[in-house]
Design a protein around this motif. Structure first.
Motif, PDB file in Angstrom:
ATOM      1  N   PRO A   1       7.087   5.733   5.520  1.00 41.59           N
ATOM      2  CA  PRO A   1       6.630   4.532   5.399  1.00 41.59           C
ATOM      3  C   PRO A   1       6.934   3.788   3.787  1.00 41.59           C
ATOM      4  CG  PRO A   1       5.217   5.837   6.455  1.00 41.59           C
ATOM      5  CD  PRO A   1       5.467   6.662   6.020  1.00 41.59           C
ATOM      6  N   ALA A   2       7.222   2.989   3.573  1.00 37.97           N
ATOM      7  CA  ALA A   2       7.489   2.147   2.202  1.00 37.97           C
ATOM      8  C   ALA A   2       6.754   0.102   2.307  1.00 37.97           C
ATOM      9  CB  ALA A   2       8.659   2.222   1.682  1.00 37.97           C
ATOM     10  N   ASP A   3       5.980   0.007   2.485  1.00 38.02           N
ATOM     11  CA  ASP A   3       6.239  -1.133   1.444  1.00 38.02           C
ATOM     12  C   ASP A   3       6.923  -1.816   0.495  1.00 38.02           C
ATOM     13  OD1 ASP A   3       4.088  -2.182   3.581  1.00 38.02           O
ATOM     14  OD2 ASP A   3       2.895  -1.035   2.753  1.00 38.02           O
TER      15      ASP A   3
ATOM     16  N   GLU B   1       9.897   0.621   5.976  1.00 41.62           N
ATOM     17  CA  GLU B   1      10.342   2.353   5.629  1.00 41.62           C
ATOM     18  C   GLU B   1      11.435   2.290   5.487  1.00 41.62           C
ATOM     19  OE1 GLU B   1      10.560   2.689  10.506  1.00 41.62           O
ATOM     20  OE2 GLU B   1      12.791   2.410  10.052  1.00 41.62           O
TER      21      GLU B   1
ATOM     22  N   GLN C   1       0.975  -1.595  -0.396  1.00 39.99           N
ATOM     23  CA  GLN C   1       0.243   0.275   0.312  1.00 39.99           C
ATOM     24  C   GLN C   1       0.162   1.265  -0.008  1.00 39.99           C
ATOM     25  OE1 GLN C   1      -2.935   0.016  -0.684  1.00 39.99           O
ATOM     26  NE2 GLN C   1      -3.668   2.411  -0.517  1.00 39.99           N
ATOM     27  N   ASN C   2       2.543   1.674   0.580  1.00 40.28           N
ATOM     28  CA  ASN C   2       2.984   2.001   0.898  1.00 40.28           C
ATOM     29  C   ASN C   2       4.369   2.054  -0.137  1.00 40.28           C
ATOM     30  OD1 ASN C   2       1.524   3.979   3.537  1.00 40.28           O
ATOM     31  ND2 ASN C   2       2.249   2.067   4.273  1.00 40.28           N
TER      32      ASN C   2
ATOM     33  N   LYS D   1      -2.989   3.757  -3.748  1.00 36.57           N
ATOM     34  CA  LYS D   1      -1.417   3.377  -3.027  1.00 36.57           C
ATOM     35  C   LYS D   1      -1.717   4.618  -2.760  1.00 36.57           C
ATOM     36  CE  LYS D   1      -1.247  -0.755  -4.437  1.00 36.57           C
ATOM     37  NZ  LYS D   1      -1.524  -1.998  -3.847  1.00 36.57           N
ATOM     38  N   LYS D   2      -0.761   4.936  -0.811  1.00 32.95           N
ATOM     39  CA  LYS D   2      -0.263   5.628  -1.212  1.00 32.95           C
ATOM     40  C   LYS D   2       1.751   5.621  -0.999  1.00 32.95           C
ATOM     41  CE  LYS D   2      -2.898   5.918   3.511  1.00 32.95           C
ATOM     42  NZ  LYS D   2      -2.694   5.656   4.915  1.00 32.95           N
TER      43      LYS D   2
END
Length: 298
Positions: free
Chosen positions: A246-248, A232, A160-161, A183-184
């Motif tokens: 934040p990071a997926d 992240e 999502q991130n 998505k963010k």
């Protein structure tokens, strides 16, 4: 028409004549000049730059062969998947490929070209349109936060991130695509904020950039990637401060580098030109324009 709005800034994506005809750039007008004697022209690379160059050279009466190691179109298929079908990039690819057939260009697909092969063919003119060179991925990802190249992200599970690295047209197109998927998205680049959307049309940026922010997109100019953790990343901003995002998944769309190795190796053996992303990684319209102008003057 690709509905890309480049024409509102004075540069048509498909037809370079629209902004160049009867100027110092294209004083001959719309019709191309007849060729300068009997020449054999070898075009290496079948993206938009190479196809346009081959078409124009053949129209001038030259014997033209175009070599492509994969299939015609270059990054146009990827661009259509990300941008959407409204820009008609599939139709543009089909038009350029059809015109090669109309003009009698000898198209050879599945052929990787090196300097030895060029010397064997012994052309009078060599036009290198092999596209830009991708830099190595900016970092190694983790199991929770992989780092993937921009041309690979459509086939990945990205969560999502999402963080996109780069302010060029490919990076920004990917960011717009992802926000449309809900998505963010955060876009990170060492460049200043004014560089966001480099290679996009001015008018397109004016419309879609506000929409990106309205959808929750974030931009981090003058920031460099420091590390990738689980869920992240950490970037360092222009003030030397670390910022956690934040990071997926991280999509590395860093700007491509010129890819002139083949041309440099063959300089002096014949008339050698580099066009499109091979010379200056930028945009589809730049690729087609440089292909057209080079072919008109070789």
């Amino acid at each position: 028409c690709c509905r890309c709005l480049n024409c509102l800034g004075g540069l048509c994506r498909v037809n370079p004549c629209n902004n160049s005809v009867f100027t110092e750039t294209m004083p001959e007008g719309y019709e191309v000049k007849p060729g300068d004697g009997q020449k054999s022209v070898m075009v290496v690379g079948g993206g938009p730059a190479g196809m346009e160059a081959a078409r124009v050279c053949a129209e001038r009466g030259y014997a033209v062969s175009l070599y492509e190691k994969n299939s015609l179109g270059g990054l146009l298929d990827f661009a259509e998947m990300v941008k959407g079908k409204h820009e008609s990039l599939g139709r543009l690819k089909n038009y350029l490929a059809h015109m090669l057939d109309v003009e009698g260009v000898n198209v050879v697909e599945g052929q990787e070209v090196d300097a030895a092969f060029v010397r064997e063919q012994n052309p009078d003119v060599l036009i290198v349109a092999t596209g830009g060179k991708r830099p190595e991925l900016a970092a190694q990802g983790t199991e929770a936060t992989p780092v993937v190249g921009v041309v690979d992200f459509l086939a990945q599970e990205i969560g999502q991130n999402v963080v996109v690295l780069g302010f060029n047209a490919q990076a920004v197109d990917a960011a717009h695509y992802l926000t449309a998927q809900g998505k963010k998205v955060a876009v990170v680049s060492p460049e200043p904020a004014e560089a966001f959307g480099t290679g996009q049309s001015m008018m397109l940026n004016a419309f879609v950039k506000p929409a990106f922010f309205a959808a929750g997109g974030r931009m981090y100019p003058e920031c460099t990637l420091k590390s990738v953790g689980d869920g992240e990343i950490v970037v360092t901003n222009g003030f030397g401060l670390d910022v956690t995002i934040p990071a997926d998944c991280v999509i590395d769309a860093s700007t491509m580098e010129p890819n002139t190795g083949l041309a440099d190796e063959l300089e002096g053996t014949c008339d050698v030109y580099t066009i499109g992303d091979c010379a200056t990684p930028l945009s589809i319209q730049n690729a087609i324009t440089t292909g057209n102008l080079t072919a008109r003057n070789c």
